[in-house]
Scaffold this active site. Structure first.
Site, PDB file in Angstrom:
ATOM      1  N   CYS A  71      18.386  13.068  -2.754  1.00  0.00           N
ATOM      2  CA  CYS A  71      17.776  12.382  -1.613  1.00  0.00           C
ATOM      3  C   CYS A  71      18.862  11.996  -0.607  1.00  0.00           C
ATOM      4  O   CYS A  71      19.950  11.607  -0.980  1.00  0.00           O
ATOM      5  CB  CYS A  71      17.044  11.150  -2.129  1.00  0.00           C
ATOM      6  SG  CYS A  71      16.562   9.995  -0.876  1.00  0.00           S
ATOM      7  N   CYS A 121      20.301   7.298  -0.181  1.00  0.00           N
ATOM      8  CA  CYS A 121      21.341   6.453  -0.790  1.00  0.00           C
ATOM      9  C   CYS A 121      22.583   7.279  -1.106  1.00  0.00           C
ATOM     10  O   CYS A 121      22.652   7.909  -2.154  1.00  0.00           O
ATOM     11  CB  CYS A 121      20.844   5.872  -2.111  1.00  0.00           C
ATOM     12  SG  CYS A 121      19.586   4.642  -1.925  1.00  0.00           S
ATOM     13  N   CYS A 159      24.608  -1.793  14.634  1.00  0.00           N
ATOM     14  CA  CYS A 159      24.377  -1.071  13.372  1.00  0.00           C
ATOM     15  C   CYS A 159      25.260   0.170  13.312  1.00  0.00           C
ATOM     16  O   CYS A 159      25.104   1.001  12.426  1.00  0.00           O
ATOM     17  CB  CYS A 159      22.908  -0.707  13.219  1.00  0.00           C
ATOM     18  SG  CYS A 159      22.272   0.240  14.591  1.00  0.00           S
TER      19      CYS A 159
END
Ligand SMILES: C[S@@+](CC[C@H](N)C(=O)[O-])C[C@H]1O[C@@H](n2cnc3c(N)ncnc32)[C@H](O)[C@@H]1O
Length: 463
Positions: A79, A82, A418
């Site tokens: 994925c 993460c 961010c």
């Protein structure tokens, strides 16, 4: 030594790159290895050789690093979400702190000595004993079909649009799985087709789920390649039964694009917004509005922004890129007046309603681009600000916006970011034009990913 594709090498990982990949060297030649952790001794196969460096794939973990931990999610390698789940949480904090410092040095031109002096310790999610899992209040799941034509949902594999079937993400809420299973069951029973990105055919593209952690209210938004959902009452019936569900939306997106949401969002059941509470303020959130994804850390981030603003009750504050007015309303309690600016009209509508709902009457909101609205407020209305707070998207602030901020010459600028690379670029500009970087602190809003939020305080040099 010359390396070529398919060579087998043995190396020790001595560093980590900005995307969390392991970095090891053999006689000065650098290898980048995905999923290898700092301190690992590994065997790897060379994938691609470039001038002075190569990419390799780990084939054998010879001696695992002491910095490794057992990841919660068995799909973490495939994925794309993460990248560093196999790294101990404490070590993730160090990785993120270094990432911010490196960008500040390399892009911003700040000295290591200054950063070592003024950078405050990262605010980790474990600071008050919280677990750094299940923190996300929002998730967007692509809907597709596997090679047998079965409807699947999950996450895109890293850097691809291949769906890894998984409804049980370790960062998300438990309700995601129940909602996704209900959507897929409804699709199967009613012969509703999943969208196919290659052909542009099929109906259901994505499912978006959002939850207000403080209230338990949940919103589901089904994104379709069309403008209606056949037998939608059956889906509504199934979703309405799920505990906490308060809104169901249908979003229409017919464009052949990676952008998930279209502009047309229709409420098909329940309430127009869900509510969350941060720092005692109630926020109403629409499907199209930005809202921070980790509410536990958001409260700490906003608390830091408020502390950096140094408000006494007499200040005029501009909150640029204000979303639904979160930071604006946080600051309004300690400021004379707050002006919020945001590009998304719906978010500004939410911000105005949020002010009324919280009985806050010293906040005004403007819809439009910060780089267009701020010059207008300054030049046409003569607005003066004591503090300007900015919280832009990843690309950072527009130069026109920064230039106007300089002209307005506030005492302090609070920058929430961010993306520490664009932050460093913008800080360099501000510090070359009359400001001094006084305080800087990373906040871990996104545990197990390589992303990190940063709050900064700049002071006008001549003040
Ligand atoms: C990182 S979010 C921050 C929102 C808010 N401060 C919060 O914490 O919820 C950035 C916001 O900037 C908005 N935005 C993007 N480009 C903009 C622009 N040029 N002018 C004003 N707002 C913009 C986005 O819609 C988004 O709401």
């Amino acid at each position: 030594m010359e390396y070529k594709k398919d060579d087998l090498i043995t190396l020790v990982i001595g560093d980590m790159g900005i995307d969390g990949e392991g970095i090891g060297k053999i006689d000065g030649f650098t290898f980048f290895v995905k999923d290898a952790v700092i301190g690992d001794e590994i065997e790897a196969k060379v994938l691609k050789v470039k001038k002075g460096y190569a990419y390799a794939r780990m084939t054998n973990l010879i001696t695992p690093s002491m910095e490794r931990t057992e990841p919660k999610c068995r799909y973490h390698k495939q994925c794309g979400g993460c990248q560093i789940q196999a790294l101990k949480y404490e070590r993730q904090m160090l990785f993120k702190t270094e990432k911010v410092k490196n960008n500040m040095q390399r892009i911003g031109g700040f000295s290591r000595a200054l950063l070592d002096k003024i950078m405050e310790p990262i605010v980790g999610m474990n600071t008050f004993g919280q677990t750094p899992y299940y923190y996300r209040n929002k998730a967007q799941f692509p809907i597709g079909a596997d090679k047998y034509g079965e409807i699947i949902t999950g996450f895109y594999a890293g850097r691809t649009h291949v769906i890894i079937p998984n409804t049980d993400c370790a960062l998300g809420i438990a309700e995601n799985k129940i909602i996704l299973e209900a959507v897929i069951k409804y699709m199967k029973e009613n012969k509703i087709t999943p969208y196919n990105e290659k052909t542009g055919k099929g109906l259901v593209r994505h499912v978006l789920v959002r939850k207000g952690f403080a209230t338990g209210e949940i919103m589901t938004c089904v994104i379709v390649n069309g403008d209606r959902l056949p037998h939608q009452e059956k889906l509504i019936e199934a979703l309405a039964e799920i505990e906490g569900m308060t809104s169901v939306f249908l979003n229409s997106n017919r464009a052949k694009t990676n952008v998930i949401l279209g502009d047309d969002c229709r409420l098909i059941w329940g309430k127009n917004t869900i509510t969350d509470i941060i720092g005692g303020i109630r926020f109403m959130i629409s499907p199209l509005s930005f809202y921070q994804v980790n509410p536990v850390q958001t409260e700490r981030l906003y608390g830091l922004a408020l502390e950096y603003a140094g408000l006494t009750g007499n200040e005029v504050v501009c909150d640029l890129y204000c979303g639904i007015g979160t930071i604006s309303l946080f600051m309004s309690k300690k400021a004379k007046r707050v002006y919020g600016v945001e590009i998304v009209e719906q978010a500004i509508e939410d911000a105005r309603k949020n002010a009324v709902r919280n009985q806050i009457d010293n906040a005004e909101f403007y819809a439009g681009k910060a780089e267009e609205v701020l010059p207008r407020l300054y030049e046409e209305k003569g607005l003066k600000a004591d503090v300007i707070c900015v919280d832009p998207p990843r690309k950072g602030c527009d130069e026109e916006c920064l230039a106007t901020m300089i002209k307005m010459a506030p005492e302090r600028i609070v920058y929430v970011s961010c993306d520490s690379a664009t932050l460093a670029r913008d800080l360099k500009y501000l510090c070359a034009n009359g400001y001094r970087l006084e305080r800087i602190r990373p906040v871990d809003m996104f545990p197990h990913t390589v992303h990190v939020e940063v709050a900064c305080c700049l002071q006008r040099k001549d003040s």
